[in-house]
Design a protein around this motif. Structure first.
Motif, PDB file in Angstrom:
ATOM      1  N   ARG A 170       0.828  -0.911  -0.014  1.00  0.00           N
ATOM      2  CA  ARG A 170       0.010  -0.122   0.031  1.00  0.00           C
ATOM      3  C   ARG A 170       0.758   1.312  -0.212  1.00  0.00           C
ATOM      4  O   ARG A 170       0.573   2.284  -0.547  1.00  0.00           O
ATOM      5  CB  ARG A 170      -0.870   0.057   1.165  1.00  0.00           C
ATOM      6  N   GLU A 228       1.806  -4.511  -9.388  1.00  0.00           N
ATOM      7  CA  GLU A 228       2.815  -3.615  -9.359  1.00  0.00           C
ATOM      8  C   GLU A 228       3.118  -3.129  -7.770  1.00  0.00           C
ATOM      9  O   GLU A 228       4.361  -3.189  -7.637  1.00  0.00           O
ATOM     10  CB  GLU A 228       2.283  -2.274 -10.162  1.00  0.00           C
ATOM     11  N   PRO A 229       2.277  -2.937  -7.156  1.00  0.00           N
ATOM     12  CA  PRO A 229       2.611  -2.365  -5.671  1.00  0.00           C
ATOM     13  C   PRO A 229       3.432  -3.602  -4.993  1.00  0.00           C
ATOM     14  O   PRO A 229       4.287  -3.305  -4.225  1.00  0.00           O
ATOM     15  CB  PRO A 229       1.124  -2.366  -4.885  1.00  0.00           C
ATOM     16  N   TYR A 256       3.408   1.882  -1.778  1.00  0.00           N
ATOM     17  CA  TYR A 256       4.004   1.880  -3.034  1.00  0.00           C
ATOM     18  C   TYR A 256       2.963   2.368  -3.913  1.00  0.00           C
ATOM     19  O   TYR A 256       2.971   2.020  -5.237  1.00  0.00           O
ATOM     20  CB  TYR A 256       4.896   0.775  -3.528  1.00  0.00           C
ATOM     21  N   VAL A 257       1.669   2.852  -3.559  1.00  0.00           N
ATOM     22  CA  VAL A 257       0.687   3.126  -4.555  1.00  0.00           C
ATOM     23  C   VAL A 257       0.457   4.522  -4.239  1.00  0.00           C
ATOM     24  O   VAL A 257       0.396   5.020  -3.137  1.00  0.00           O
ATOM     25  CB  VAL A 257      -0.612   2.352  -3.969  1.00  0.00           C
ATOM     26  N   LYS A 272      -6.058   4.333  -1.664  1.00  0.00           N
ATOM     27  CA  LYS A 272      -4.892   3.343  -2.188  1.00  0.00           C
ATOM     28  C   LYS A 272      -5.217   1.994  -2.634  1.00  0.00           C
ATOM     29  O   LYS A 272      -5.517   1.065  -1.733  1.00  0.00           O
ATOM     30  CB  LYS A 272      -3.529   3.429  -1.361  1.00  0.00           C
ATOM     31  N   LYS A 273      -5.249   1.679  -3.956  1.00  0.00           N
ATOM     32  CA  LYS A 273      -5.949   0.605  -4.386  1.00  0.00           C
ATOM     33  C   LYS A 273      -4.740  -0.430  -4.575  1.00  0.00           C
ATOM     34  O   LYS A 273      -3.819  -0.210  -5.164  1.00  0.00           O
ATOM     35  CB  LYS A 273      -6.436   0.722  -5.918  1.00  0.00           C
ATOM     36  N   THR A 274      -4.877  -1.780  -4.042  1.00  0.00           N
ATOM     37  CA  THR A 274      -3.853  -2.660  -4.167  1.00  0.00           C
ATOM     38  C   THR A 274      -4.518  -3.978  -4.614  1.00  0.00           C
ATOM     39  O   THR A 274      -3.920  -4.931  -4.632  1.00  0.00           O
ATOM     40  CB  THR A 274      -3.283  -2.950  -2.447  1.00  0.00           C
TER      41      THR A 274
END
Ligand code: SAH
Length: 245
Positions: A40, A84-85, A42-43, A66-68
């Protein structure tokens, strides 16, 4: 020192356990180091978009969303952790392993993975034929905890990671498995348990153990410690323990 790098959306579910008792002491004494990386983090924050009817409309008060996770391609229930995260979080962990001579091990928790057992714990801890060596110890272990339906499969491909299971049942996340793996590996590192001979696989142990008092009274009934354990006769005690295994 053995470095564990945990990739998790819920570090708070793990910290209390690993900071207490023997594992807490192992961290303080620098036998192990535990680092957390939350995908989270890294978003970049964005507004949450609502269901079909309201797409495009920003929802007030949710600007820090923050979308994970995302819906699975091909359909199916549940959500999938976005690649990606997790890739960014793992990259951050791997950047810290650059100076290490041994290759970091990367595991993704999955109920369908290789079953974690004492043999693997020994290997990662640096034991070979019952003998420990710092050289054989894996210096960096990256543990990726899945949630929901699990991770986008590309994470495994990119890092050539290994799927690891802690048993034939399905949990809600990889956090309990991470605690299991760290616990089992750490307790066998030299100097972590009070006495190295506490490690079951290297002694005769029994699951039936007793301590004071010698005679326990409960609901008017008396429960005694088996006589042989009070005898001081070590050969007999070992024989009894083997029988009780
Ligand atoms: N439908 C998924 C289950 C997801 S469970 C599947 O069949 O793979 C959610 C997450 O919990 C998984 O991604 C994994 O990281 C973790 N998990 C659940 N059970 C586990 C087990 N037995 N061993 C290791 N990890 C497990």
């Amino acid at each position: 020192m053995l470095n564990f790098h945990i990739i998790t959306l819920f570090p708070e579910t793990i910290e209390a356990y690993l900071n207490a008792s023997i594992l807490g002491r192992a961290q303080k004494e620098k036998k192990i180091k535990i680092s957390y990386y939350n995908p989270r983090d890294y978003v970049s924050p964005r507004a949450k978009l609502c269901g079909a009817g309201t797409i495009g409309k920003q929802v007030e008060g949710r600007l820090d969303y923050k979308k994970t996770d995302g819906r699975p391609y091909g359909g199916g229930p549940g959500m999938v952790m976005l690649a990606e995260p997790v890739l960014k979080a793992v990259s951050k962990a791997l950047a810290k392993t650059k100076t290490s001579k041994t290759k970091p091990k990367i595991y993704i928790f999955s109920p369908a993975g290789q079953i974690f057992d004492n043999v693997l714990a020994d290997k990662l801890a640096g034991f070979k034929k019952g003998k420990w060596s710092d050289k054989l110890m894996t210096k960096h272990i990256v543990l990726i905890c899945g949630r929901y339906e699990g991770l986008d499969a590309r994470v495994k491909k990119i890092f050539k990671a290994t799927d690891l299971s802690v048993g034939p049942y399905v949990l809600t996340g990889g956090e309990v498995p991470a605690m299991i793996v760290i616990d089992a590996i750490t307790r066998r590192l030299p100097g972590v348990l009070g006495k190295d001979e506490s490690i079951e696989e290297r002694r005769i142990s029994s699951s039936e153990i007793y301590t004071r008092p010698e005679v326990l009274t409960f609901n008017k009934k008396k429960y005694r410690v088996p006589k042989v354990l009070l005898s001081g006769h070590h050969a007999e005690i070992d024989k009894w323990k083997l029988k009780k295994k």
